[in-house]
Design an enzyme around this catalytic site. Structure first.
Site, PDB file in Angstrom:
ATOM      1  N   CYS A 100      16.608 -32.787  47.119  1.00 20.52           N
ATOM      2  CA  CYS A 100      16.500 -31.424  47.409  1.00 20.52           C
ATOM      3  C   CYS A 100      15.438 -31.257  48.687  1.00 20.52           C
ATOM      4  CB  CYS A 100      15.864 -30.658  46.108  1.00 20.52           C
ATOM      5  SG  CYS A 100      15.185 -28.945  46.694  1.00 20.52           S
ATOM      6  N   CYS A 182      14.426 -26.667  38.550  1.00 25.28           N
ATOM      7  CA  CYS A 182      13.741 -26.523  39.711  1.00 25.28           C
ATOM      8  C   CYS A 182      12.218 -26.191  39.188  1.00 25.28           C
ATOM      9  CB  CYS A 182      13.984 -25.530  40.703  1.00 25.28           C
ATOM     10  SG  CYS A 182      12.933 -25.169  42.386  1.00 25.28           S
ATOM     11  N   GLU A 340       3.137   0.183  59.877  1.00 25.18           N
ATOM     12  CA  GLU A 340       4.356  -0.802  59.577  1.00 25.18           C
ATOM     13  C   GLU A 340       5.434  -0.563  60.427  1.00 25.18           C
ATOM     14  OE1 GLU A 340       7.041  -3.542  58.506  1.00 25.18           O
ATOM     15  OE2 GLU A 340       5.059  -3.515  57.599  1.00 25.18           O
ATOM     16  N   CYS A 443       0.097 -16.158  58.263  1.00 24.90           N
ATOM     17  CA  CYS A 443       1.260 -17.384  57.343  1.00 24.90           C
ATOM     18  C   CYS A 443       1.552 -18.010  58.469  1.00 24.90           C
ATOM     19  CB  CYS A 443       2.420 -16.509  56.971  1.00 24.90           C
ATOM     20  SG  CYS A 443       3.367 -15.361  57.924  1.00 24.90           S
TER      21      CYS A 443
END
Length: 487
Positions: A100, A182, A340, A443
């Site tokens: 994976c 998982c 936004e 991020c």
């Protein structure tokens, strides 16, 4: 395949040529890049990226790609093992064919993973932005397993295998890994993978359902089924039976994201709580929410502590989304503006504000808050001034960062100090002043570093603190937070 040197921010810089006292063909691994490849050097100084190797190991590797200044290689033997090497927690993780590709760092102790990410943040700030934080914040950490409440699972009926596969793609492959569990998914979702395979395999539409999107709230698990053709009555009955047994909520997506709808109306609403602020955030399964709710709660609490909004202050929350930061800020500030790019998210944030404002049972008081939609990648100094004076900002952009926003801020500062080639000051800027403090949640450490460089070198700010946020354990994804104050 991209050049690995473009993304080779490392735990430590292997600047010197490799050791010459090791047996021929051995490499000393001195660093790790953000693709989780070990980094070493040959005696002639040539960099070698070794898949599966860890810092401080002596290894042998088989080169499979050569360039003038670097090579890529596969691990063949470990002669001295790193003390940070651990047994992966998932049976599907590894370097073998069919492994994976969802995680890249399970063989590295989770504490060392955090150290790597913290170093990546610091290296990016310095090398890309020429910025060094005055204080390094303690990394935000949380559960290493069962944390992934959002996921996009690929689905494929593989006729040669006689079964349906549901999961993530294999390493460096377009094929779907043959997964039974998982461990980074919540346990109840991990246990659902094989039943999902059986469900899709039993459906008339098994060849035309390419994806299932997972969205877990605090009390609801939603599954969005992408289907390329209308579902038969029998298939709809199969989905309802599965939902009854597994306790999930099915949503259907026949075309684009705007076509997503509940299979059956009614039932509990998908939502998550921010208990430190008495806030509950309803959301739809295709809305952007943080993957890791455990970390998100700590992230919001720390961001607001660093922002330190007062009842006398106005705050702007840029890239506000659903109001994940906006609503908690509204429990502390005098006035809040959330901005936004998505009209749909602005509508949702307004609904969330009204819901929390009128819910007397929570006994919270939200200050005056407004939400507007605007393309934040096309910000200008005039637009910035038009949004009015704010004492503090919270900035939480996508991976592209907030370049246009911070450039507009820097341009105003440059104009005021009379810098050469500075753009003209906006006509309405006379009474406008920049925020005293900015908390920037990122991020992508590269775009944070770029924006930090603008704020510090052209915007009149100091970087007073920065730290990593381990939102995605076992992956190479680096989230972080930085705090800027007027110099």
């Amino acid at each position: 395949m991209s050049d690995p040197t473009e993304h080779s921010t490392t735990l430590q810089d292997p600047a010197e040529p490799g050791r010459t006292d090791l047996p021929p063909g051995w490499l000393e691994i001195t660093a790790m890049d953000m693709d989780a490849q070990g980094v070493g050097r040959k005696p002639d100084g040539k960099v070698v990226f070794v898949d599966g190797a860890l810092p401080f190991e002596w290894v042998s590797a088989n080169t499979h790609r050569k360039k003038n200044n670097w090579e890529q290689a596969s691990l063949t033997a470990i002669h001295r093992e790193s003390p940070q090497r651990v047994r992966p927690g998932c049976p599907h993780f590894g370097l073998h064919a069919g492994a994976c590709g969802g995680c890249k760092m399970q063989h590295l102790h989770v504490g060392a993973q955090v150290a790597v990410k913290q170093r990546v943040l610091e290296d990016n700030l310095w090398h890309l932005g020429k910025v060094k934080a005055e204080t390094v914040l303690r990394p935000i950490e949380g559960p290493a397993w069962g944390y992934r409440y959002r996921a996009r699972l690929a689905v494929r009926h593989v006729a040669k295998k006689g079964k349906v596969l549901v999961g993530f793609h294999e390493r460096k492959s377009r094929y779907i890994a043959d997964m039974e569990v998982c461990p980074v998914l919540p346990p109840h979702v991990s246990a659902m993978l094989l039943p999902l395979c059986e469900l899709i395999g039993s459906m008339d539409a098994r060849d035309t359902c390419p994806q299932i999107e997972l969205a877990c709230g605090d009390a609801v698990t939603a599954l969005v089924l992408r289907h390329l053709e209308p579902l038969s009555a029998d298939d709809l009955a199969r989905l309802r039976a599965f939902a009854a047994v597994q306790g999930v909520q099915w949503w259907l997506q026949p075309k684009g994201p705007d076509t997503v709808r509940l299979l059956d109306e009614g039932g509990p609403q998908l939502s998550y709580a921010l208990p430190d602020f008495g806030i509950t955030m309803p959301f739809k399964p295709t809305d952007f929410t943080q993957v890791n709710p455990h970390i998100n709660r700590v992230l919001v609490t720390r961001a607001l502590r660093l922002l330190d909004a007062r009842r006398t202050e106005r705050v702007i929350d840029w890239f506000c989304g659903l109001g994940n930061f906006t609503l908690p800020i509204a429990t502390q500030a005098r006035e809040v503006l959330g901005i936004e790019g998505s009209e749909a998210l602005v509508t949702r944030s307004r609904e969330n504000y009204e819901r929390n404002r009128t819910d007397a049972a929570r006994n919270i008081e939200l200050s005056a808050t407004n939400f507007v939609a605007r393309n934040l990648f096309e910000m200008t100094p005039d637009m910035l001034v038009a949004d009015g004076v704010a004492d503090k900002w919270l900035v939480d952009p996508p991976r592209e960062g907030a370049f246009a926003l911070v450039k507009a801020l820097a341009d105003i500062h440059q104009a005021r100090i009379g810098a050469e080639d500075a753009p003209p000051l906006p006509a309405a800027a006379e009474g406008w002043r920049p925020p005293q403090r900015i908390v920037y949640v990122s991020c992508n450490p590269a775009t944070l570093a770029r924006d930090a460089g603008l704020l510090v070198h052209q915007g009149g700010y100091r970087c007073v603190a920065a730290g990593a946020v381990n939102m995605f354990p076992h992956t190479a994804h680096v989230e972080s937070m930085a705090v800027f104050e007027r110099a």
